[in-house]
Design an enzyme around this catalytic site. Structure first.
Site, mmCIF file in Angstrom:
data_model
loop_
_atom_site.group_PDB
_atom_site.id
_atom_site.type_symbol
_atom_site.label_atom_id
_atom_site.label_comp_id
_atom_site.label_asym_id
_atom_site.label_seq_id
_atom_site.Cartn_x
_atom_site.Cartn_y
_atom_site.Cartn_z
ATOM 1 C CG PHE A 14 -2.360 -0.113 0.989
ATOM 2 C CD1 PHE A 14 -2.864 -1.125 0.206
ATOM 3 C CD2 PHE A 14 -3.246 0.808 1.536
ATOM 4 C CE1 PHE A 14 -4.236 -1.216 -0.027
ATOM 5 C CE2 PHE A 14 -4.604 0.717 1.315
ATOM 6 C CZ PHE A 14 -5.106 -0.288 0.532
ATOM 7 C CG LEU A 25 -11.889 4.427 -2.235
ATOM 8 C CD1 LEU A 25 -11.030 5.675 -2.234
ATOM 9 C CD2 LEU A 25 -11.772 3.730 -0.891
ATOM 10 C CD GLU A 31 -2.909 3.840 -0.900
ATOM 11 O OE1 GLU A 31 -3.438 4.948 -0.711
ATOM 12 O OE2 GLU A 31 -2.051 3.361 -0.152
ATOM 13 N NE ARG A 54 -7.035 7.121 6.923
ATOM 14 C CZ ARG A 54 -7.329 6.136 6.054
ATOM 15 N NH1 ARG A 54 -6.641 5.002 6.057
ATOM 16 N NH2 ARG A 54 -8.302 6.298 5.184
ATOM 17 C CG HIS A 56 -8.482 7.756 -1.839
ATOM 18 N ND1 HIS A 56 -8.094 7.312 -3.084
ATOM 19 C CD2 HIS A 56 -8.166 6.765 -0.966
ATOM 20 C CE1 HIS A 56 -7.584 6.096 -2.962
ATOM 21 N NE2 HIS A 56 -7.614 5.742 -1.684
ATOM 22 C CD GLN A 99 -5.907 10.157 3.195
ATOM 23 O OE1 GLN A 99 -6.618 9.183 3.465
ATOM 24 N NE2 GLN A 99 -4.614 10.176 3.433
ATOM 25 C CG HIS A 116 -10.788 8.645 1.678
ATOM 26 N ND1 HIS A 116 -11.798 7.748 1.413
ATOM 27 C CD2 HIS A 116 -9.774 7.932 2.218
ATOM 28 C CE1 HIS A 116 -11.403 6.527 1.782
ATOM 29 N NE2 HIS A 116 -10.195 6.617 2.287
ATOM 30 N NE ARG A 172 -4.891 6.439 0.799
ATOM 31 C CZ ARG A 172 -5.764 5.754 1.504
ATOM 32 N NH1 ARG A 172 -6.524 6.360 2.400
ATOM 33 N NH2 ARG A 172 -5.882 4.457 1.333
HETATM 34 C C1 LIG Z 1 -14.964 3.842 0.940
HETATM 35 C C2 LIG Z 1 -13.956 3.772 2.063
HETATM 36 C C3 LIG Z 1 -12.946 2.825 2.040
HETATM 37 C C4 LIG Z 1 -12.007 2.760 3.066
HETATM 38 N N1 LIG Z 1 -11.018 1.818 3.011
HETATM 39 C C5 LIG Z 1 -10.132 1.726 4.042
HETATM 40 C C6 LIG Z 1 -9.145 0.704 4.057
HETATM 41 O O1 LIG Z 1 -9.067 -0.140 3.161
HETATM 42 N N2 LIG Z 1 -8.276 0.656 5.089
HETATM 43 C C7 LIG Z 1 -8.328 1.550 6.120
HETATM 44 O O2 LIG Z 1 -7.519 1.449 7.027
HETATM 45 N N3 LIG Z 1 -9.273 2.521 6.140
HETATM 46 C C8 LIG Z 1 -10.176 2.627 5.130
HETATM 47 N N4 LIG Z 1 -11.135 3.605 5.167
HETATM 48 C C9 LIG Z 1 -11.283 4.427 6.376
HETATM 49 C C10 LIG Z 1 -11.964 3.632 7.484
HETATM 50 O O3 LIG Z 1 -12.841 2.699 6.930
HETATM 51 C C11 LIG Z 1 -12.759 4.523 8.435
HETATM 52 O O4 LIG Z 1 -11.967 5.597 8.853
HETATM 53 C C12 LIG Z 1 -13.179 3.723 9.663
HETATM 54 O O5 LIG Z 1 -13.850 2.555 9.273
HETATM 55 C C13 LIG Z 1 -14.045 4.525 10.615
HETATM 56 O O6 LIG Z 1 -14.490 3.674 11.634
HETATM 57 P P1 LIG Z 1 -15.211 4.223 12.931
HETATM 58 O O7 LIG Z 1 -15.437 3.067 13.814
HETATM 59 O O8 LIG Z 1 -14.439 5.372 13.475
HETATM 60 O O9 LIG Z 1 -16.588 4.831 12.410
HETATM 61 P P2 LIG Z 1 -17.711 4.281 11.393
HETATM 62 O O10 LIG Z 1 -17.465 2.923 10.901
HETATM 63 O O11 LIG Z 1 -17.905 5.374 10.399
HETATM 64 O O12 LIG Z 1 -18.989 4.192 12.332
HETATM 65 C C14 LIG Z 1 -19.604 5.323 12.887
HETATM 66 C C15 LIG Z 1 -20.771 4.876 13.746
HETATM 67 O O13 LIG Z 1 -21.288 5.987 14.450
HETATM 68 C C16 LIG Z 1 -22.695 5.977 14.382
HETATM 69 N N5 LIG Z 1 -23.146 7.364 14.552
HETATM 70 C C17 LIG Z 1 -22.647 8.476 13.986
HETATM 71 N N6 LIG Z 1 -23.315 9.556 14.420
HETATM 72 C C18 LIG Z 1 -24.250 9.116 15.288
HETATM 73 C C19 LIG Z 1 -25.257 9.744 16.073
HETATM 74 N N7 LIG Z 1 -25.457 11.061 16.073
HETATM 75 N N8 LIG Z 1 -26.051 8.956 16.839
HETATM 76 C C20 LIG Z 1 -25.897 7.613 16.854
HETATM 77 N N9 LIG Z 1 -24.960 6.982 16.143
HETATM 78 C C21 LIG Z 1 -24.145 7.723 15.375
HETATM 79 C C22 LIG Z 1 -23.012 5.365 13.050
HETATM 80 O O14 LIG Z 1 -24.310 4.828 13.028
HETATM 81 C C23 LIG Z 1 -21.930 4.287 12.969
HETATM 82 O O15 LIG Z 1 -22.370 3.139 13.658
HETATM 83 C C24 LIG Z 1 -12.086 3.675 4.136
HETATM 84 C C25 LIG Z 1 -13.103 4.612 4.173
HETATM 85 C C26 LIG Z 1 -14.029 4.680 3.142
HETATM 86 C C27 LIG Z 1 -15.081 5.756 3.203
#
Ligand SMILES: Cc1cc2nc3c(=O)[nH]c(=O)nc-3n(C[C@H](O)[C@H](O)[C@H](O)COP(=O)(O)OP(=O)(O)OC[C@H]3O[C@@H](n4cnc5c(N)ncnc54)[C@H](O)[C@@H]3O)c2cc1C
Length: 589
Positions: free
Chosen positions: A121, A254, A257, A400, A244, A242, A355, A288
């Site tokens: 990556f 997306l 990568e 990142r 992407h 960031q 992103h 990135r």
């Molecule tokens: C398309 C895409 C591909 C990616 N690919 C990669 C990858 O390959 N490798 C990597 O390392 N990272 C990747 N990332 C980044 C990574 O996936 C995210 O940064 C990470 O998954 C975020 O996880 P989290 O647990 O912080 O939040 P999230 O998984 O975003 O979860 C947020 C949670 O909060 C809840 N929530 C939010 N606001 C409220 C509210 N007001 N009340 C109640 N609930 C709420 C939502 O319901 C959800 O359950 C990618 C991101 C995207 C968008």
């Protein structure tokens, strides 16, 4: 009024059921704590499910690797703004964390010898800037999906209590600064509920929806950051967002990568592999920020592709078609559905897309939220934790690396779980929850009950997203951002006149969108204010008028406070835990 609102009591309230929230909850539920997990969508629809490429750990299954090299790459990738104690902790913990996932049932792709498959990556090297390493552990290109479903099932087994489709409106913080839970809304019935908890973890993910073109789920509206701001907690490093490099041109979704990790590369209108000029060694797998800027530069120089010369091409069709279909099934799906092409035959039109949030709620490496206390040093906000994309610990600094966010959410979700366990053992009783603590949250909810003519949520939201894209994108300068901030202040003033047309209770998504808009505007103010203030270029924050990194003046974190739109700064933690630090160097790939 709050007398009529029911209350539930828990040891720990987890707001957010993505990877960060679920990994914290699992640790707590397994220790028999009473855990409530609140999520505004069904847990497995959290944005973690969309993560494609994989999660980094120096397992050395494919290339030689060490956690120290992972650490160095992360520090360098952060443009030296990352805190080195947290980065060391994350890179060391990466290895047991991935094995823990494997044992919990995550179906990783496998090598011939049965070990976990790892792909190269961006920004990964062997021994401090040497050869490309392969450090990203993958389940095809659906790694997040595999991880989130496994964690959800494990939580069900451990009897975590889920509040599915409940929306967190505001935190409850008493006069002594303790956070005592949150006011939430049952989206289905429209009924409010107070969840009183000894500890609260914000794990609400990112805010890509602030920008018109983005890779994020519709739910990524920065709610947790808005919640924190409104109880007086600042946000850190919000100028670093960031972009992407490879979003589907004109659409934003997306292309992981991993497509470049598996051997794909970018070409301009002349068919040139232009990354060779911008990053002679790492080429398409540079950081990135570096690749995103190179694409915009090529287009500005007139070497863009298509009739509008407004994108470049990501070429995979020189690779074996079987490999593409096997290792990148998600990419193939996206190309088929949104572009009507097979990437094994035709190149993919791409352009940078919003992103990932490097900034967020400031925490220490135990995921405890920290905030400046008066003019003194930072102090822990008692009872409050933050982990995942909404937090800033800070391991990503100014940029990142791919594969480091899934790692961040797992490692610091788990760290939050461990510290919450300690806290609840030391503080076994609920603190009293007074009317005055609940009142501000109820007032905000009541504000959206005002009737009559007024502006529409959608109109304001659309303007906001366009404004941020135009005034705070890949390249920035003083005049454009100043103008943007002026417009954003005017837009914030208009918020007071925005009204709901639909006041029904049951499944009123308009009310939820209005509450989200409040959060987006607050987070937009933090982003633009911090970006205008930082007069240097570092990582994803790229100033045309200040093109150099300036360590003497700017090797420091920004802190934005909502009251008075104030910006303060705090030092970068440059001391790792056990090894010697990596001092700033030129960042070349
Ligand atoms: C398309 C895409 C591909 C990616 N690919 C990669 C990858 O390959 N490798 C990597 O390392 N990272 C990747 N990332 C980044 C990574 O996936 C995210 O940064 C990470 O998954 C975020 O996880 P989290 O647990 O912080 O939040 P999230 O998984 O975003 O979860 C947020 C949670 O909060 C809840 N929530 C939010 N606001 C409220 C509210 N007001 N009340 C109640 N609930 C709420 C939502 O319901 C959800 O359950 C990618 C991101 C995207 C968008």
């Amino acid at each position: 009024m709050s007398h009529s609102i029911p209350q539930r009591h828990f040891d720990a309230l987890i707001i957010g059921a993505g990877g960060a929230g679920l990994n914290a909850a699992l640790r707590l539920a397994q220790a028999d704590l009473r855990v409530a997990i609140v999520s505004k969508v069904f847990p497995t629809r959290s944005h973690t499910v969309a993560a494609q490429g994989g999660v980094n750990a120096a397992l050395a299954n494919v290339s030689p690797d060490e956690w120290q090299w992972h650490m160095f790459d992360t520090v360098k990738g952060s443009d030296y703004l990352g805190d080195q104690d947290a980065i060391e902790y994350m890179c060391r913990e990466a290895i047991p964390t991935v094995y823990e996932l494997e044992h919990a049932g995550v179906p990783f792709s496998r090598l011939e010898n049965g070990k976990i498959y790892q792909r190269p990556f961006g920004g990964q090297s062997q021994a401090f800037g040497g050869e490309q390493a392969a450090r990203t552990c993958a389940a095809a290109d659906r790694t997040g999906h595999a991880i989130l479903h496994t964690l959800y099932q494990q939580n069900i087994r451990a009897r975590s209590h889920f509040f599915d489709e409940y929306f967190a409106v505001d935190l409850l913080r008493d006069e002594d600064g303790y956070v005592l839970g949150a006011l939430v809304l049952d989206i289905e019935s429209g009924a409010p509920l107070i969840i009183a908890a000894k500890t609260t973890l914000l794990a609400t993910g990112g805010y890509g929806q602030l920008f018109r073109t983005n890779t994020n789920a519709h739910i990524n509206t920065g709610d947790g950051m808005g919640l924190a701001l409104r109880v007086g907690i600042p946000l850190q490093d919000m100028e670093f967002f960031q972009f992407h490099p490879t979003g589907v041109a004109g659409k934003g979704m997306l292309i992981t990568e991993a497509a470049r990790g598996e051997g794909g590369y970018l070409i301009n209108a002349n068919g040139e592999r232009f990354m060779e000029q911008y990053a002679p060694q790492a080429r398409d797998l540079a950081g990135r920020d570096v690749v995103a800027r190179a694409i915009v530069n090529e287009i500005r120089a007139g070497r863009g592709c298509g009739s509008q010369k407004d994108h470049v091409l990501l070429q995979l069709n020189h690779l074996d078609a079987n490999l593409i279909h096997q290792r990148l099934p998600g990419v193939c799906d996206i190309c088929r559905v949104f572009l009507g092409i097979d990437p094994a035959v035709r190149p993919i039109p791409v352009f940078p897309t919003a992103h990932y949030a490097m900034g967020g709620i400031p925490t220490d490496r135990h995921a405890r939220v920290v905030a400046p206390a008066g003019h003194g040093p930072e102090e822990v906000v008692p009872g409050l934790y933050a982990a995942g994309e909404c937090a800033c610990v800070s391991v990503h600094g100014a940029n990142r690396l791919g594969g480091n966010s899934l790692l961040d959410i797992l490692v610091f979700g788990r760290a939050a779980g461990s510290d919450i366990l300690r806290y609840v053992l030391e503080n076994p009783r609920h603190r009293p929850l007074n009317e005055s603590t609940i009142a501000p949250a109820l007032a905000r909810l009541a504000r959206w009950e005002r009737r009559g003519d007024g502006e529409n949520v959608h109109v304001v939201k659309t303007e906001l997203r366009k404004l941020m894209e135009t005034h705070c994108g890949v390249f920035r300068d003083d005049a454009t951002m100043r103008d943007g901030l002026h417009k954003l202040r005017a837009l914030r003033d208009r918020l007071d006149g925005v009204k709901l047309q639909d006041h029904s209770r049951v499944f009123n998504t308009a009310r939820i969108e209005a509450l989200e808009l409040d959060n987006l505007v607050d987070v937009g103010m933090a982003t633009l204010t911090a970006a205008l203030a930082r007069q240097e270029s570092r990582g994803a924050h790229s100033r045309v008028d200040f093109p150099q990194r300036d360590d003497e003046r700017w090797l420091k974190h920004s802190l934005y406070t909502r009251t008075g739109d104030r910006i303060e700064y705090k030092p970068v933690r440059t001391k790792p835990l056990t090894i010697s630090s990596f001092p700033p160097q030129d960042r070349v790939y």
